[in-house]
Scaffold this active site. Structure first.
Site, PDB file in Angstrom:
ATOM      1  N   GLU A 145       0.845  -1.209   0.000  1.00 40.55           N
ATOM      2  CA  GLU A 145       0.000   0.000   0.000  1.00 40.55           C
ATOM      3  C   GLU A 145       0.880   1.258   0.000  1.00 40.55           C
ATOM      4  OE1 GLU A 145      -3.193  -0.240   2.920  1.00 40.55           O
ATOM      5  OE2 GLU A 145      -4.008  -2.023   1.945  1.00 40.55           O
ATOM      6  N   GLU A 176      -4.885  -9.027  -0.094  1.00 42.70           N
ATOM      7  CA  GLU A 176      -5.646  -8.743   1.138  1.00 42.70           C
ATOM      8  C   GLU A 176      -7.112  -8.671   0.738  1.00 42.70           C
ATOM      9  OE1 GLU A 176      -4.328  -5.577   3.731  1.00 42.70           O
ATOM     10  OE2 GLU A 176      -2.220  -5.973   3.246  1.00 42.70           O
TER      11      GLU A 176
END
Ligand code: AHR
Length: 524
Positions: free
Chosen positions: A196, A328
């Site tokens: 991220e 995820e």
């Protein structure tokens, strides 16, 4: 893949006795028609250094009274082995971009205590480090997916970590690993380059991240000779955690023009199912049918999310060389009352099981591009497989879905034609049923059917062509309520049970219970 069969897909049958409407779903499967491989890595998991995900959930230390092997809980290992977990992503997550691997090697009493500033600022003893992770991977029979620190680390630090893990030659780092008790080079299947990076991984712009990606891809490598030609480590670049595609476009455009000096094999995307943006507030226990419908509706967005990213990737990579990696995913619900909100503790109900099957089916339908996915997370965090409390352990409804789907690992997708029907509830519209099918390497056909309807059973009438079926068997997962959970005291509330099905003249017939996940095998 789904289409209505002349509008006859869904019918309402009146059964004898009290007037009770039972839905019928017609499915049509030609087992000789095959699609993409359903990669076993779609069933991967994510184990971050977060809350009690690693510490207590997996690692109790060799001196613990909880039965363990070299500090790793035996009960958790036994449970995970049954899932044939293909790969485990570690150490994060947001934690990965703050992790300095050297703090987690060597004698336990010499390792520094640090703060886990990604998750609650708690003290981290670093006693679960690289060698313990590799031991865990070995014990459960899985493969390592390590995320290297791009946000606060350096290419040199990451390069040395890979050398520590994978060098077979007598380098200083390989000797250090041997001195720590591990003379043989480890195998590392996957390497994530940051996490991220548009947010907790350093709030980078796409262009800045691409410049980092090139450097890490060029200079951080797996040097294990056994992974040089076969079983090469796959490098995974950061992709978005939002539906917009600017980030994907920037990274894939760079990839299209890559030369010999750098490359990557997968683009990581994150997509959680939640009721709203932050912080997720939907409770994980004690909810009713409205929350059930709303969460499942939110879960369906995964399909649109993947489509958007795939369309962007196809522009630069029409041959689908770069895999889409959903590393995820899962339900992100409100923290359980009384728990540390930074530990992301939630219960896991029948609703989570149904959500898991819907998401796995979406991945299977996108298997030509989606070749890896990691549910968040493995133990005690978010949509976990396993919950622990000191010496106690319980397997969640999501665990059982993963167990029922084991035969789909490395199977071949078989299209199912069906009309999913519609379910109108509490202002949301859902499909009534979902289904996927696949053939395994021994020719068996596996059919999964999810009945989302919380109240009505559905009679399945499936035409099966393209194979001669000798026998059929299956199991189903359901419970009395959509919020049914397994607890330490009552661990068998949501567990699979056998279901009967009949086969006559090439037609499979069974009734799937309301709010259920069913897997049927048809033996040739
Ligand atoms: O899984 C929890 C967190 O969610 C991860 O650390 C991060 O990557 C994501 O935002």
């Amino acid at each position: 893949m789904r289409k209505s069969l002349l509008g006859l897909g869904f019918m309402v049958a009146i059964v004898a006795g009290p007037v009770l409407a039972q839905e019928t779903a017609r499915l049509s499967i030609d087992a000789s028609k095959t699609g993409a491989k359903i990669d076993r890595n779609l069933f991967g998991q994510f184990a971050e250094n977060l809350g009690h995900g690693l510490y207590e959930g997996i690692w109790v230390g060799p001196d613990s009274s909880i039965p363990n092997t070299r500090g790793i809980r035996n009960d958790v290992v036994t449970a995970l082995r049954a899932l044939k977990v293909p790969d485990v992503r570690w150490p994060g997550g947001c934690f990965a971009d703050q992790y300095h691997w050297r703090k987690g090697i060597g004698p336990a009493d010499k390792r520094p205590a640090t703060l886990n500033s990604a998750w609650g600022g708690v003290v981290d003893t670093n006693s679960f480090g690289t060698d313990e992770f590799m031991d865990f991977i070995h014990q459960i029979g899985s493969e390592a997916y390590v995320s290297v620190n791009v946000g606060s680390g350096t290419p040199q630090e990451a390069s040395e970590w890979l050398e520590y893990m994978t060098a077979a030659q007598p380098t200083a780092l390989a000797k250090e690993r041997a001195a720590n008790g591990h003379p043989d080079a480890y195998k590392v299947g996957f390497m994530g380059i940051g996490n991220e990076s548009w947010s907790c991984g350093g709030d980078m712009t796409p262009d800045y991240y691409v410049s980092q990606l090139k450097i890490y891809s060029r200079f951080v490598d797996n040097v294990n000779p056994s992974q040089k030609s076969a079983n090469q480590m796959l490098k995974i670049a950061v992709g978005p955690g939002f539906p917009e595609t600017e980030w994907t476009e920037a990274v894939m455009k760079a990839w299209q023009h890559h030369d010999w000096s750098w490359n990557f094999d997968g683009l990581s995307v994150h997509w959680y199912t939640k009721d709203k943006e932050w912080p997720p507030a939907m409770p994980s226990t004690g909810f009713g049918l409205e929350d059930y419908s709303k969460l499942l509706k939110a879960g369906l967005f995964m399909d649109d999310f993947l489509r958007k990213q795939e369309t962007a990737m196809d522009k630069y990579d029409p041959e689908k060389k770069v895999a889409l990696v959903v590393d995820e995913w899962g339900a992100w619900l409100a923290p359980l009352p009384g728990t540390n909100k930074d530990f992301l503790v939630q219960q896991n109900s029948l609703r989570d099981a149904i959500l898991a099957s819907m998401e796995l089916n979406i991945f299977a339908r996108h298997a030509d591009r989606v070749r890896m996915a990691n549910i968040a997370q493995m133990v005690n965090v978010l949509q976990a497989m396993i919950l622990t409390d000191k010496e106690k352990m319980v397997l969640t409804p999501t665990y059982y879905v993963f167990k029922m789907y084991v035969p789909f690992q490395d199977s071949t997708f078989v299209p199912v034609d069906f009309d999913p029907g519609t379910l109108h509830r509490d202002g949301v519209t859902l499909p009534r049923v979902d289904a996927v099918a696949a053939r395994d390497s021994s020719g068996r056909l596996w059919l999964e059917i999810t009945n989302l309807d919380p109240e009505k059973p559905v009679a399945i009438d499936a035409g099966v062509a393209g194979m001669t079926v000798k026998s059929v068997k299956g199991e189903t997962l359901t419970a009395s309520a959509v919020d049914s959970v397994n607890t330490f005291d009552l661990p068998n509330t949501v567990v699979p049970k056998a279901i009967s099905a009949t086969l006559k003249n090439g037609r499979l017939a069974l009734t799937v219970e309301p709010k259920s996940v069913t897997v049927i095998s048809l033996e040739p």
